[in-house]
Design a protein around this motif. Structure first.
Motif, PDB file in Angstrom:
ATOM      1  N   ASP B  15      19.843 -37.906  33.080  1.00 50.13           N
ATOM      2  CA  ASP B  15      20.271 -38.300  34.417  1.00 50.13           C
ATOM      3  C   ASP B  15      21.360 -39.356  34.378  1.00 50.13           C
ATOM      4  O   ASP B  15      22.291 -39.333  35.170  1.00 50.13           O
ATOM      5  CB  ASP B  15      19.089 -38.859  35.220  1.00 50.13           C
ATOM      6  N   TYR B  16      21.193 -40.316  33.497  1.00 46.81           N
ATOM      7  CA  TYR B  16      22.099 -41.462  33.553  1.00 46.81           C
ATOM      8  C   TYR B  16      23.090 -41.500  32.404  1.00 46.81           C
ATOM      9  O   TYR B  16      23.897 -42.410  32.315  1.00 46.81           O
ATOM     10  CB  TYR B  16      21.282 -42.760  33.613  1.00 46.81           C
ATOM     11  N   THR B  61      23.129 -45.003  50.247  1.00 49.03           N
ATOM     12  CA  THR B  61      22.499 -43.892  49.530  1.00 49.03           C
ATOM     13  C   THR B  61      21.352 -43.322  50.360  1.00 49.03           C
ATOM     14  O   THR B  61      21.218 -42.100  50.507  1.00 49.03           O
ATOM     15  CB  THR B  61      21.979 -44.371  48.171  1.00 49.03           C
ATOM     16  N   VAL B  65      21.137 -39.598  51.741  1.00 47.09           N
ATOM     17  CA  VAL B  65      20.034 -38.716  51.355  1.00 47.09           C
ATOM     18  C   VAL B  65      19.502 -37.968  52.577  1.00 47.09           C
ATOM     19  O   VAL B  65      19.196 -36.781  52.498  1.00 47.09           O
ATOM     20  CB  VAL B  65      18.904 -39.505  50.658  1.00 47.09           C
ATOM     21  N   GLN B 180      14.369 -47.398  44.600  1.00 47.09           N
ATOM     22  CA  GLN B 180      14.278 -46.183  43.801  1.00 47.09           C
ATOM     23  C   GLN B 180      12.849 -45.652  43.808  1.00 47.09           C
ATOM     24  O   GLN B 180      12.610 -44.457  43.958  1.00 47.09           O
ATOM     25  CB  GLN B 180      14.738 -46.468  42.370  1.00 47.09           C
ATOM     26  N   SER B 184      11.501 -42.028  45.205  1.00 48.04           N
ATOM     27  CA  SER B 184      10.972 -40.947  44.375  1.00 48.04           C
ATOM     28  C   SER B 184       9.456 -40.891  44.342  1.00 48.04           C
ATOM     29  O   SER B 184       8.895 -39.878  43.942  1.00 48.04           O
ATOM     30  CB  SER B 184      11.524 -41.068  42.954  1.00 48.04           C
ATOM     31  N   THR B 259      25.066 -38.811  44.347  1.00 47.74           N
ATOM     32  CA  THR B 259      24.448 -38.552  45.645  1.00 47.74           C
ATOM     33  C   THR B 259      25.295 -37.543  46.404  1.00 47.74           C
ATOM     34  O   THR B 259      26.517 -37.614  46.373  1.00 47.74           O
ATOM     35  CB  THR B 259      24.354 -39.869  46.443  1.00 47.74           C
ATOM     36  N   ARG B 265      19.846 -35.206  48.239  1.00 53.65           N
ATOM     37  CA  ARG B 265      19.928 -35.539  46.825  1.00 53.65           C
ATOM     38  C   ARG B 265      20.529 -36.929  46.671  1.00 53.65           C
ATOM     39  O   ARG B 265      21.534 -37.239  47.303  1.00 53.65           O
ATOM     40  CB  ARG B 265      20.798 -34.516  46.092  1.00 53.65           C
ATOM     41  N   SER B 267      20.114 -40.874  44.109  1.00 53.05           N
ATOM     42  CA  SER B 267      19.305 -41.735  43.261  1.00 53.05           C
ATOM     43  C   SER B 267      19.880 -43.138  43.339  1.00 53.05           C
ATOM     44  O   SER B 267      21.084 -43.347  43.231  1.00 53.05           O
ATOM     45  CB  SER B 267      19.320 -41.207  41.828  1.00 53.05           C
ATOM     46  N   SER B 270      21.396 -44.368  40.003  1.00 52.41           N
ATOM     47  CA  SER B 270      22.751 -43.850  39.793  1.00 52.41           C
ATOM     48  C   SER B 270      23.757 -44.589  40.649  1.00 52.41           C
ATOM     49  O   SER B 270      24.880 -44.858  40.216  1.00 52.41           O
ATOM     50  CB  SER B 270      22.810 -42.362  40.136  1.00 52.41           C
ATOM     51  N   THR B 271      23.375 -44.904  41.863  1.00 52.83           N
ATOM     52  CA  THR B 271      24.268 -45.683  42.723  1.00 52.83           C
ATOM     53  C   THR B 271      24.572 -47.024  42.077  1.00 52.83           C
ATOM     54  O   THR B 271      25.705 -47.508  42.125  1.00 52.83           O
ATOM     55  CB  THR B 271      23.620 -45.890  44.102  1.00 52.83           C
TER      56      THR B 271
END
Ligand SMILES: Nc1ncnc2c1ncn2[C@@H]1O[C@H](COP(=O)(O)OP(=O)(O)OP(=O)(O)O)[C@@H](O)[C@H]1O
Ligand SMILES: Nc1ncnc2c1ncn2[C@@H]1O[C@H](COP(=O)(O)OP(=O)(O)OP(=O)(O)O)[C@@H](O)[C@H]1O
Ligand SMILES: [Mg+2]
Ligand SMILES: [Mg+2]
Lengths: 300, 322, 528, 322
Positions: B15-16, B61, B65, B180, B184, B259, B265, B267, B270-271
């Protein structure tokens, strides 16, 4: 990677950081070029890191630039603050970190300086005086009671406010009448819209006083579209290259030159001097020249 | 609540990975091209600069989303800052009263955005665009367009530090982690994703999407107000123009982090990487002292390249399928 | 036997959109019965169900639940009172996991924090009941095929305790084993006293599980009968309001008359039709493993198989919709493979693919019926290099809409407003409009009523007679048996067997469909 | 091509009624509150100011219809203007060579936006955000950040007028009409709407969405370049900062006109109304001489109210159904 050569790490050579306002503005670019030319001529004496923010409104970016220069361990910071109050605390921090700070172009607010118990040498022009001179030149062509409009800069820009005050001083002295005073946000397009609307609303207006030359260009375009070019006088400020033709043609009556190219150089020289002497120099006012169709130089 | 499994770990890496690689590449380039860039001071400086942008990007974000957008964040920051500054200086309020006032301004703006767009089913783009103008107008009206110098009264908030890291930075990190986890691991977070993916289906599942959306706008308003407090404290002054252009920065950070603007979608971590990439880029370019047009060219190119790198990371993670 | 008391009574229900959809509908439902609701596409079955489930408000009429007035404010309210519905259209949320989708309204949590372990185990248990025990509950919905999605929706529906359960065409995308499992579940619920409203266009199912049958026609309740008192032909006659055209059951051996094919003048063709499409060694991921087959002109080739056996993926890969890992496609006995890398290439080579998911992949839901119908042949309907001749577009579109009897009040109506079956007809018409040589239909009759099915079978047969190659993928084995000249059976991503008409029996086909999974006893299930 | 039927007429009325009402209300308010606002001069002035914004908004509407976005329009306008100015002044090119150069710059930017976002399947938001920075950087690099004064050489374009209406205005009107007809009556327009509605369904129908999308980005680039030429001619000078903030203005105009940010829905004529509303508002507020913060507050409120009015128009048009 960036093409600019990184300042070479010559020990002992002082590093001077120049922090400017909006580089989207020709004025500051001229300032930067002047500084870079000066550094090239005195390459042995100091290194230069020149930075500016995208647009004048982005004050926090400028604060961050100063913070970055503190982190970079610059020896001196020469700053043209985008906000005369908000930049004081961070410049004080720089001072506390042992960095020489020279204030150019736009003077820090005296009350804030007093409140934060700090003091920075100022090198720069008096915008109000310059604007008054431009206004006076205009007033000579008008008679008492004539209507005029003022197109201001961004509403909370210190130099914008000073220029407006200078225009108002001149208008008052000549007994002219301000029918409207609105912001054009320094932009050609916005000024054009405002002037166009005002020409319809106030058909007897005799002159438009613009707080910078970009807005004067917009005003001229609006007058041309309204068929009033020549009947309504326009003055500007800054003497950018693009208005020089208009000055010659008489479409713009007058503007003011603050010698941007020399402004930063004065600041840098001050900083170098202070680094040597370890003493804070006194404030210094730089010249502002009135430019009209007769005095305009042939500079490209 | 389960233990951390290897598949979780693999996901973390894939992911990162793209973001981390892009970030590391940037740091390397700048460290090689300037003398003082690679230093604790630089990183501490960056750490102390990002909290406000980070908080706003977290809010953005969330909004993205749920398939909405909030263009007013920058202006609302200006408004909250203006309220705080004027309350402290002109009205002479004490800090404990001025801070809730600023937070209230943020929440009220969020409530306006949420309620108006929900009540008349208007696109949030246009409602928040209106709010962008109105909040900025409000900020100028409250301060009479003058920067309010506050001074030491408010210094404490941004000034306090632990191991050289400022209180706001630590606060922002805590908020990133919590945000986060909420996204999730909680019912609310899953509903956000669901609403952003297919609002109609959520409604047909018997869940009312409106309170969820309103909550997200309120959270964003609150985070923006927090960011305003932090910035005001950092500058010891309240500037009615504060936050100009933050909306695009925050959206860019979120989108660089993967995003989707189409919703469903996103995260927060990630932001966070997105914010870091932009901050390091700004800081490094300033250290180099590049010319403005060069900066712009590079910034633009890096944004595009970062997303392209992420595109390949996706392909990698997915394997050869598709 | 005394009449059992009614659980739900409905009287004088009316609802209209642009025109009346339900007029004066009365209806009663008893505990512990399976009550089938049948009617043509657009008759108003889904609308009636939505009213009962609280999704739509009626304009007039009353409902009583257990003797009390029942006017659900919304779906949640209805569910609180024990009424639930599994919708006809898939309404899953693509970005959620299977487990989250099943339990969306009551995710197990503590102070808002989801208990993932419990969610996982609960989901697994529920999936087991519908026969998806092998599906990983943490898989995202968007990676599932349509059949699996439908089962997940059913799982979500039956996992709740309720008194009234409405199943709106639950089996449209399912194959026989799943249907059997669903029926077992229904039997269990029924025994526990749940009243079930069951909507389907598969008549043989209705006769098998329904206790009573209600027939809707044009928004009116025509009749309600006990299942043992009515025959299939009678149901169909009541639904349609007339005798169905004289069906000639030339190939309908062993198939109930109502679903056999009226093949008109079409005789069984011998296998001398020229090969139109030859596929060699097609592979894609784990879903398609080495598939080879050929389709002949003038023939209908059927694809049978269990859910997830890879039929859809095969068709998508050969059509260029997904990237192939390996494999070649030859056209018209040519020795060089055709360059098909995208659907555009495929269409240029004369292929057509009707996708199984009409909502996501077939239709432009917010656009008009006309725009959907003519999308593929706009160029033929335009002049000066792109100026649409709107009069011509209108006449052509209305001709096709009429040919497939799409029920709508205007061609400018948004497709989203059509009933499920009518939407399916629009997708079919869209492809028929464009004259392709090789037509691949994935679940073409999903949600289509008996009468219209005949018409579509007739159309497919006509297309084959015109010398086109037709491939039909269907979960409804009886449909394939009636329609096809040749049936390929897929199992676990491979073609397990191919039968020609006359060689097959239902048992042989089922055995072939299972064969691929039996070899892997270790896993013992459908591979993902 | 058929005769104009009554149903067409009814649709025309219901489609544009909300907009027309909002516009009329604005004009009335300003006419009552000022002396000279309601005059031919005012309308001629507005007519001569809007062409560039109008052209950009037309491009933006197209981009939004295919469910993409173009944030780079303002910067690209600056770039095209810079190229035109520098070509005419510094490089000494004749007009017939400089104009194609400016158009080329616009097309090249559009091609970049389209190709990069299609090649790597990146969100156009991020690609055009990158382009926003890069094009502005380019404009500054080309002009060395100096406004280029061109003078009479370019005056002819914006100066020519018919019945007091400038050539650019007439050109813009023609483009609006053509763009609307292309959108609603041609194969390309139908494809655009289809792609914006459900790209996957279009792809599976054997129509490649990519050339359509690329074409739209190119058209937008071309229209932006036209707008740049018009503005340059109007100001007789090329300013590297020209067009700053135009992207939000154009999006606002399109969205006020009912274009959906989610794609698949849009009308050029409505966008025209959106542009008019904003232009009348700006002009009226300037004529009134409102304070700056008042201007912002009113602008924000009008944007929101205009869309709310439109919401009720929709309800009206639909009748009691839904
Ligand atoms: N939202 C809506 N707007 C307008 N008309 C609608 C809407 N929903 C349904 N209709 C119309 O109502 C009629 C009945 O639709 P409904 O979905 O109840 O049919 P159905 O019996 O379920 O058909 P099918 O077997 O095809 O699913 C159809 O003609 C349909 O076009
Ligand atoms: N987008 C996707 N991503 C990942 N896996 C998929 C995707 N689509 C389908 N699959 C998987 O590929 C396998 C084959 O599915 P496919 O849809 O081809 O089967 P099918 O025979 O058409 O059955 P049905 O349509 O009834 O589900 C299934 O296990 C399915 O879950
Ligand atoms: Mg239905
Ligand atoms: Mg399938």
């Amino acid at each position: 990677g960036p093409k600019e050569p990184a300042p070479p790490a010559t020990p002992g050579k002082p590093r001077v950081a120049l922090v400017m306002k909006s580089l989207a503005n020709e004025f500051f670019l001229t300032m930067e070029n002047g500084a870079r030319a000066h550094q090239k001529a005195h390459a042995a004496d100091y290194d230069l890191i020149a930075n500016g923010i995208k647009d004048e409104l982005d004050v926090s970016k400028q604060v961050e630039l100063v913070e970055q220069m503190i982190a970079q361990k610059a020896d001196a910071i020469v700053i043209a603050p985008a906000d005369s109050k908000a930049l004081v605390p961070v410049c004080k921090k720089a001072l506390q970190a042992g960095i020489i700070v020279i204030n150019i172009d736009n003077k820090f607010d005296d009350a804030v300086l007093a409140a934060s118990q700090s003091k920075f040498p100022f090198v720069g022009p008096d915008n109000r005086k310059g604007a008054k001179a431009v206004g006076d030149a205009l007033a000579k062509k008008l008679k008492a009671g004539d209507q005029v409009v003022i197109i201001e800069g961004a509403p909370n820009a210190f130099n914008g406010v000073q220029r407006r005050l200078g225009f108002e001083d001149a208008v008052k002295a000549a007994g002219l009448k301000i029918v409207s005073s609105q912001s054009g946000y320094w932009e050609t397009d916005k000024a054009n819209q405002v002037v166009a609307a005002l020409m319809t609303e106030h058909p007897d207006v005799k002159a438009v006083l613009c707080a910078n030359d970009s807005m004067a260009l917009g005003a001229v375009a609006a007058l041309r579209a309204a068929g009033k070019l020549g009947q309504v006088l326009v003055v500007g400020y800054d003497n950018i290259a693009a208005v020089q033709q208009l000055l010659k043609k008489g479409e713009v009556l007058a503007t003011a030159d603050q010698h941007a190219d020399r402004l930063a150089v004065f600041g840098i020289e001050y900083a170098l001097e202070a680094l040597k002497t370890k003493a804070a120099p006194a404030d210094r006012e730089t010249p502002v020249d009135l430019v009209t169709g007769e005095t305009v130089s042939g500079k490209p | 609540m389960n233990s951390f499994s290897t598949s979780d770990f693999r996901r973390l890496v894939t992911d990162y990975l793209g973001m981390a690689v892009a970030l590391a590449a940037l740091i390397t380039v700048f460290s090689l091209s300037t003398e003082h860039f690679f230093s604790a001071t630089t990183f501490r400086t960056i750490a102390n600069q990002i909290p406000s942008v980070l908080l706003i990007s977290v809010g953005m974000t969330y909004v993205l989303v749920i398939a909405e957008i909030d263009l007013s964040v920058g202006s609302v920051l200006g408004l909250c800052s203006a309220v705080l500054g004027v309350a402290l200086t002109k009205w002479g309020w004490p800090l404990w009263l001025a801070l809730p006032a600023a937070l209230g301004a943020g929440l009220a703006s969020g409530a306006f955005n949420g309620l108006v767009s929900l009540r008349w089913r208007l696109p949030s783009f246009i409602v928040t665009l209106g709010m962008l103008e109105m909040a900025r107008g409000g900020a100028h009206a409250v301060t009479k367009s003058q920067t309010q110098y506050i001074g030491a009264a408010i210094e404490g908030i941004a000034g306090a530090s632990v191991f050289g890291l400022s209180l706001p930075f630590l606060l922002a990190i805590v908020i990133v982690v919590v945000a986060q986890l909420v996204l999730s691991r909680t019912v609310f977070g899953r509903y956000m994703v669901a609403v952003g993916t297919n609002e109609e289906a959520v409604r047909l599942s018997g869940i009312d999407p409106r309170p969820i959306k309103l909550a997200v706008f309120l959270i964003t308003g609150f985070l923006v107000a927090l960011a305003a407090i932090i910035d005001t404290s950092r500058f010891q002054s309240a500037n009615p123009n504060a936050g100009t252009g933050f909306e695009l920065q925050a959206i860019a950070a979120a989108v660089i982090g993967g995003t989707s603007l189409m919703g469903g979608r996103g995260s927060i971590v990630s932001t966070f990487f997105g914010v870091l990439i932009i901050a390091v880029l700004n800081s490094g370019l300033a250290a180099v002292g590049a010319r403005d047009e060069t900066k712009r060219l590079i910034t633009g190119a890096v944004i595009v390249v970062a997303v392209i790198v992420d595109h390949y990371r996706h392909r990698l993670a997915k394997g050869k399928g598709t | 036997m005394p009449e059992p008391a009614s659980l739900l009574t409905i009287s004088g229900l009316c609802k209209s959109y642009a025109g009346p959809v339900l007029s004066d509908v009365s209806f009663d439902l008893r505990s512990g019965e399976v009550h089938a609701l049948v009617g043509e596409n657009g008759a108003g079955k889904s609308t009636l169900s939505k009213i009962i489930a609280g999704l739509v408000r009626p304009e007039a009429g009353g409902m009583e639940l257990r003797g009390e007035a029942y006017q659900p404010r919304d779906k949640k309210d209805a569910e609180r009172r024990g009424v639930r519905m599994v919708m006809q259209e898939l309404n899953l949320i693509a970005n959620l996991t299977v487990a989250e989708s099943i339990f969306i309204e009551r995710l197990p949590h503590r102070f808002g924090w989801i208990n993932r372990r419990q969610l996982h185990t609960d989901a697994q248990k529920t999936l087991q009941e519908v026969g998806l025990g092998d599906l990983d509950p943490s898989r995202q919905i968007k990676t599932l095929g349509v059949g699996q999605q439908q089962l997940v929706e059913i799982a979500a529906g039956i996992s709740h305790r309720c008194d009234v359960l409405i199943l709106d065409e639950p089996t449209a995308a399912l194959t026989d084993p799943e249907i059997e499992r669903l029926f077992a579940q229904i039997a269990k619920l029924r025994a526990a006293g749940t009243a079930i409203i069951y909507i389907s266009h598969r008549m043989e199912e209705i006769l098998r599980i329904a206790d009573r049958i209600s027939i809707l026609r044009d928004g009116r309740m025509i009749a309600t009968r006990a299942a043992q008192d009515i025959t299939l032909d009678e149901i169909v006659r009541l639904m349609v309001g007339r005798e169905l055209g004289q069906a000639i059951h030339r190939r309908g051996a062993g198939v109930p008359p109502a679903i056999s094919v009226p093949l008109g003048n079409r005789d069984g063709l011998s296998d001398d039709g020229a090969v139109a499409l030859r596929v060699r060694g097609l592979r894609r991921g784990s879903a398609v493993k080495d598939v080879s087959f050929e389709a002949r002109r003038g023939e209908i080739l059927g694809f049978a198989g269990l859910m997830g056996s890879g039929r859809t993926e095969t068709m998508r890969a050969l059509f260029g919709a997904d990237r192939r890992d390996a494999g070649e496609v030859f056209l018209d006995e040519s020795a060089t493979p055709a360059a098909i890398h995208s659907p555009r290439d495929a269409v240029r080579h004369g292929l057509a693919l009707l996708t199984e998911d009409r909502k996501e992949q077939g239709l432009l839901l917010p656009l008009s019926i006309r725009a959907n119908l003519t999308l593929l042949c706009l160029r033929q309907l335009s002049r000066f290099g792109g100026w649409i001749r709107s009069a011509k577009e209108r006449t052509e579109a209305s001709a096709w809409a009429k040919k497939l009897s799409v029920r709508c009040h205007s061609l400018d109506q948004r497709v989203a407003e059509l009933s499920g079956g009518n939407q399916q007809k629009v997708v079919i018409a869209k492809w028929l409009f464009r004259d392709c040589r090789i037509l691949i239909f994935d679940e073409p009759t999903r949600g289509i009523d008996v009468g219209a099915k005949f018409e579509i079978y007739q159309l497919l047969a006509d297309l084959a007679d015109q010398g086109k190659a037709v491939i039909v993928v269907s979960s409804d084995l009886k449909e394939l048996l009636a329609l096809c000249d040749c049936i390929a059976v897929m199992s676990a991503g491979r073609i397990a067997a191919t039968f020609r008409r006359g060689e097959w029996t239902q048992d042989k086909i089922m055995a072939a469909a299972l064969s691929g999974y039996l070899q892997k006893q270790g896993r013992g299930g459908i591979e993902n």
